[in-house]
Design an enzyme around this catalytic site. Sequence first.
Site, PDB file in Angstrom:
ATOM      1  N   ASN A  22       0.867  -1.181   0.000  1.00 33.81           N
ATOM      2  CA  ASN A  22       0.000   0.000   0.000  1.00 33.81           C
ATOM      3  C   ASN A  22       0.905   1.233   0.000  1.00 33.81           C
ATOM      4  O   ASN A  22       1.464   1.597   1.033  1.00 33.81           O
ATOM      5  CB  ASN A  22      -0.884  -0.039   1.256  1.00 33.81           C
ATOM      6  N   LYS A  40       0.116   4.286  -0.377  1.00 29.78           N
ATOM      7  CA  LYS A  40      -0.526   5.486   0.189  1.00 29.78           C
ATOM      8  C   LYS A  40      -0.222   6.717  -0.685  1.00 29.78           C
ATOM      9  O   LYS A  40      -0.095   6.585  -1.898  1.00 29.78           O
ATOM     10  CB  LYS A  40      -0.081   5.689   1.645  1.00 29.78           C
ATOM     11  N   HIS A  48      -9.820   0.880   4.675  1.00 28.08           N
ATOM     12  CA  HIS A  48      -8.534   1.152   5.326  1.00 28.08           C
ATOM     13  C   HIS A  48      -8.752   2.129   6.478  1.00 28.08           C
ATOM     14  O   HIS A  48      -9.558   3.057   6.371  1.00 28.08           O
ATOM     15  CB  HIS A  48      -7.519   1.726   4.326  1.00 28.08           C
ATOM     16  N   GLU A  60      -7.169   4.587   7.523  1.00 27.61           N
ATOM     17  CA  GLU A  60      -6.977   6.017   7.225  1.00 27.61           C
ATOM     18  C   GLU A  60      -8.215   6.585   6.543  1.00 27.61           C
ATOM     19  O   GLU A  60      -8.488   7.788   6.630  1.00 27.61           O
ATOM     20  CB  GLU A  60      -5.698   6.203   6.396  1.00 27.61           C
ATOM     21  N   GLU A  97      -5.702  -4.943  10.279  1.00 26.31           N
ATOM     22  CA  GLU A  97      -4.714  -3.901  10.532  1.00 26.31           C
ATOM     23  C   GLU A  97      -5.080  -3.161  11.818  1.00 26.31           C
ATOM     24  O   GLU A  97      -5.886  -2.227  11.794  1.00 26.31           O
ATOM     25  CB  GLU A  97      -4.680  -2.913   9.365  1.00 26.31           C
ATOM     26  N   GLY A 126       1.899   2.490  10.743  1.00 27.29           N
ATOM     27  CA  GLY A 126       2.806   3.615  10.588  1.00 27.29           C
ATOM     28  C   GLY A 126       3.412   4.079  11.900  1.00 27.29           C
ATOM     29  O   GLY A 126       4.014   5.148  11.971  1.00 27.29           O
ATOM     30  N   SER A 165       3.029  -1.828  10.330  1.00 27.11           N
ATOM     31  CA  SER A 165       4.470  -1.819  10.607  1.00 27.11           C
ATOM     32  C   SER A 165       5.153  -3.154  10.300  1.00 27.11           C
ATOM     33  O   SER A 165       6.048  -3.571  11.039  1.00 27.11           O
ATOM     34  CB  SER A 165       4.736  -1.380  12.049  1.00 27.11           C
TER      35      SER A 165
HETATM   36  P1  PGA Z   1       2.539   0.562   7.623  1.00 27.45           P
HETATM   37  O1  PGA Z   1       1.122   0.675   6.862  1.00 27.45           O
HETATM   38  O2  PGA Z   1       3.175  -0.728   7.126  1.00 27.45           O
HETATM   39  O3  PGA Z   1       3.309   1.773   7.212  1.00 27.45           O
HETATM   40  O4  PGA Z   1       2.241   0.496   9.071  1.00 27.45           O
HETATM   41  C1  PGA Z   1       0.290  -0.443   6.659  1.00 27.45           C
HETATM   42  C2  PGA Z   1      -1.025  -0.020   6.070  1.00 27.45           C
HETATM   43  O5  PGA Z   1      -1.584   0.995   6.503  1.00 27.45           O
HETATM   44  O6  PGA Z   1      -1.564  -0.672   5.154  1.00 27.45           O
END
Ligand code: PGA
Length: 242
Positions: free
Chosen positions: A8, A10, A89, A91, A159, A165, A201
């Site tokens: 992903n 982003k 997701h 976010e 997640e 993140g 992460s």
């Molecule tokens: P991250 O993001 O690996 O940077 O924690 C994962 C995601 O949001 O899909």
Amino acid sequence: MGKIVAANWKMNLRRRSACELAAALKTDGRECWLFPGFPLIAPVADTLIGGKVKLGAQDVSPEQDGAFTGDVSAEMLEDAGCEMVLVGHSERRHIHGEDDALLLAKLKRAVEAGLKPLYCVGETLKQREGGKATEVVKSHLAILSEMGGADRACAVAYEPVWAIGTGETATPEQAGEMHAFIRSELTKQGLGQLPILYGGSVKPDNAHALMTQPHVDGVLVGGASLKLDSLRAIDDIAREIG
Ligand code: PGA
């Protein structure tokens, strides 16, 4: 099916950096899934022609083509070369306030247009600390039973919001426990065969421990998917596990 590695990206990368990454993955003969930002989809799709990497988008409009300024329809994504799309997701749920009704509409639209949703679920830290993690995840999964055609999703991703993140990862045991719960909930809905990915992460140094947990069928990687070395390292680990 072997372990799945989904990237992903982003709101990161540019045409050149995205196409360089995609070209290297294609040359390696990798089978991972890429989710670039909207303007990068078409050039990345061109780069991937003839390879095994699959392409998806990070969001989709709940509406069909029409007067929806700024939205991107499932048909447009399909036309640009996408097979899949992220829905739910954290976010989108938390920054953009997307609720179950909107997510259900997006899931339905994606499937109608022939896109396979990668549906994301997960609890916040407050919800986990309040002992509500499974209840929250169960409620996120419940909308799959209302959409019809949920068996056409490509995967579900767990997640935990507190691990995205942040550098903080669920322990392999926490991930394994929640994945077993998700499998049992999906099985009740006749969706027991859907792959369940872990995200939050994921890095080369924790990918093995996470992907060897029961019911962890792969990983959804954000930050570590932006660099070829770390994405390759995670994909190598996935291939080793088989
Ligand atoms: P991250 O993001 O690996 O940077 O924690 C994962 C995601 O949001 O899909």
